[in-house]
Design a protein around this motif. Structure first.
Motif, PDB file in Angstrom:
ATOM      1  N   ARG A  80      19.545   3.839 -15.045  1.00 51.84           N
ATOM      2  CA  ARG A  80      19.814   2.629 -15.522  1.00 51.84           C
ATOM      3  C   ARG A  80      21.069   2.118 -15.620  1.00 51.84           C
ATOM      4  NH1 ARG A  80      15.496  -1.374 -17.902  1.00 51.84           N
ATOM      5  NH2 ARG A  80      16.866  -2.747 -15.678  1.00 51.84           N
ATOM      6  N   SER A  81      21.717   3.146 -16.330  1.00 53.78           N
ATOM      7  CA  SER A  81      23.275   1.973 -16.831  1.00 53.78           C
ATOM      8  C   SER A  81      24.194   2.608 -15.853  1.00 53.78           C
ATOM      9  CB  SER A  81      23.825   3.006 -17.914  1.00 53.78           C
ATOM     10  OG  SER A  81      23.590   3.937 -18.015  1.00 53.78           O
ATOM     11  N   ASN A  82      24.222   3.709 -14.696  1.00 55.83           N
ATOM     12  CA  ASN A  82      24.859   3.197 -14.081  1.00 55.83           C
ATOM     13  C   ASN A  82      24.475   2.251 -12.438  1.00 55.83           C
ATOM     14  OD1 ASN A  82      26.176   6.020 -14.646  1.00 55.83           O
ATOM     15  ND2 ASN A  82      24.727   7.251 -14.157  1.00 55.83           N
ATOM     16  N   ILE A  83      23.148   1.789 -12.430  1.00 53.95           N
ATOM     17  CA  ILE A  83      23.096   0.945 -11.455  1.00 53.95           C
ATOM     18  C   ILE A  83      23.164  -0.847 -11.715  1.00 53.95           C
ATOM     19  CG2 ILE A  83      20.990  -0.816 -10.713  1.00 53.95           C
ATOM     20  CD1 ILE A  83      19.547   2.064 -10.060  1.00 53.95           C
ATOM     21  N   ALA A  84      23.516  -0.740 -13.374  1.00 54.60           N
ATOM     22  CA  ALA A  84      23.506  -1.704 -14.231  1.00 54.60           C
ATOM     23  C   ALA A  84      25.836  -2.532 -14.404  1.00 54.60           C
ATOM     24  CB  ALA A  84      23.347  -1.781 -15.733  1.00 54.60           C
ATOM     25  N   MET A  85      26.490  -1.398 -14.434  1.00 57.07           N
ATOM     26  CA  MET A  85      27.876  -0.917 -14.288  1.00 57.07           C
ATOM     27  C   MET A  85      27.970  -1.112 -12.893  1.00 57.07           C
ATOM     28  SD  MET A  85      30.545   2.288 -15.445  1.00 57.07           S
ATOM     29  CE  MET A  85      32.473   1.956 -15.110  1.00 57.07           C
ATOM     30  N   GLU A  86      27.339  -0.616 -11.742  1.00 62.40           N
ATOM     31  CA  GLU A  86      27.462  -0.919 -10.192  1.00 62.40           C
ATOM     32  C   GLU A  86      27.940  -1.913  -9.293  1.00 62.40           C
ATOM     33  OE1 GLU A  86      29.616   1.695  -7.288  1.00 62.40           O
ATOM     34  OE2 GLU A  86      28.679   1.576  -9.388  1.00 62.40           O
TER      35      GLU A  86
END
Length: 440
Positions: A255-261
């Motif tokens: 989820r954090s990688n998706i948010a950053m991207e």
């Protein structure tokens, strides 16, 4: 003389037995024919009631286990069927079908086959468009069962919403990046949403991302981002200030990688936004988003992307995919070559947009215009489906204009100018469309 020869054979046999060496009797001595052992095994096959083993967009098919005698097959799995799926002669994936429901065996009689249904729909197999070979076998101990081999071709008939250059009155476009519903692909999907005009596009982008995608898209309905303290621009740098206690950014690496991207791609799609800097509670941090380095300003590379297709069984999307094989030392010609290769190949769950029988015979680049000379198979590509042909054209335009130095693309067929294709006038060079994957 015959009697003497018989006695000699008997003496030799006795000698071998005495020495401990095993003997396989030849048919002249052995009273049991060799084929008797083979005939004791059941001849079991998996069959279908189809007229052909080549299927186009199959859904449910009926399987029959037949045998020349009563037999029982012992299951080795909690699923009855195992299928190996091959693409381009390479194993693409393995899938199990039909739960055994506490069965330990399958019983087949000579006159009554064991029958079951098999869901071979593209959605159930979760595979991109293309041609496949599938070998269907049973999860059983017995090795004398003949598997079933089928050739499958999938070409989903879901709609593709063409890229657009038009802005509705009183609206402004935002390209927002969302994950697919089941995280089948690594890349986020950019969709264009037209919203009421605002002179604060950064804040509007954040608010629209927090709403999530429209339900009609079939994308993940959750917002890809969490709370934001504020967003602002100073000296050409866009600052995104995030709260340290927002769980979306800290608890799950996915989820954090998706948010950053999603932050990076959505904000970078706004004209003039190139450098993004993340702050956490007004402080600079080295690591955030579950271990990602945010110590420096981040600038996304928008060049050298192929746009492949993704079918989530609601609709088709074009998805930008980095061509990492291209480096800065490549000439435009080398970059185009790599792009062509990528556009004709599936990767992960993204499908190639140029069919295999559509060849680019040659190309040239001059004054920012890339001329692509296709063979005549372009005209009848996708069996004349204009919806998918239009997706191919958009894919070509988005992909090749991501090469620095290419501004427009001119599509030719056998070196001839074509006036109309996929509902477009392609007699002249075409520019890259402005708005990809309109949301509705």
């Amino acid at each position: 003389m015959f009697k003497g020869l018989t006695n000699l054979i008997i003496v030799l046999i006795i000698a071998f037995i005495a020495s401990g060496i095993s003997v396989t009797l030849c048919p002249t001595v052995d009273s049991v024919p060799s084929e008797t052992a083979e005939s004791s095994l059941s001849q079991i096959s998996i069959l279908t009631d189809l007229d052909s083993n080549s299927l186009y967009n199959p859904k449910n098919i009926s399987l029959k286990f037949t045998s020349n005698k009563n037999t029982k097959l012992s299951l080795t799995s909690d699923h009855i069927i195992k299928a190996n799926i091959y693409k381009n002669n390479n194993l693409f994936k393995t899938k199990n079908f039909n739960r055994a429901n506490n069965q330990s065996s399958i019983s087949i009689t000579k006159n009554v086959p064991y029958i079951m249904n098999l869901d071979l729909s593209q959605e159930n197999l979760n595979i991109p468009n293309g041609e496949y070979k599938i070998i269907i076998d049973a999860n059983v101990k017995e090795k004398h069962l003949a598997p079933l081999t089928l050739t499958l071709k999938y070409m989903g008939n879901q709609k593709y919403i063409p890229a657009s250059n038009k802005i509705p009155d009183g609206k402004m476009p935002l390209t927002l990046y969302f994950p697919d519903k089941d995280n089948k692909i690594d890349e986020l999907i950019g969709v264009t949403r037209f919203v009421k005009y605002s002179n604060k596009p950064l804040n509007t982008t954040i608010k629209e991302l927090q709403k999530g995608p429209d339900n009609s898209t079939g994308l993940n309905s959750s917002s890809p981002i969490g709370n934001v303290n504020y967003i602002t621009i100073k000296k050409g740098i866009t600052y995104v200030n995030l709260p340290s206690d927002e769980k979306i950014y800290t608890e799950s690496s996915t989820r954090s990688n998706i948010a950053m991207e999603s932050f990076l791609k959505s904000l970078s799609s706004i004209s003039g936004i190139d450098h993004i800097k993340f702050l956490v509670d007004n402080q600079r941090k080295k690591l955030f988003f579950n271990g990602n380095d945010i110590s420096s300003n981040i600038k996304l590379n928008k060049n050298n992307k192929v746009y492949l297709s993704f079918n989530n069984y609601k609709r088709y999307f074009l998805v930008g995919y980095n061509v990492y094989e291209i480096n800065n030392n490549f000439s435009i010609t080398e970059k185009v070559d790599k792009m062509i290769d990528k556009l004709k190949k599936s990767t992960d769950n993204l499908s190639n947009t140029i069919p295999n029988n559509v060849e680019i015979k040659n190309f040239s680049v001059s004054d920012g215009i890339l001329k692509l000379n296709f063979n005549k198979n372009l005209v009848n590509s996708y069996d004349g489906n204009k919806n998918l042909q239009r997706m191919m054209v958009d894919s070509i335009l988005f992909s090749f204009t991501s090469i620095e130095g290419v501004n427009r693309v001119h599509i030719l067929v056998d070196n001839d100018i074509v006036s109309e294709f996929a509902g477009l006038d392609i007699s002249k060079p075409l520019e890259r469309p402005k708005f990809i994957n309109p949301e509705v």
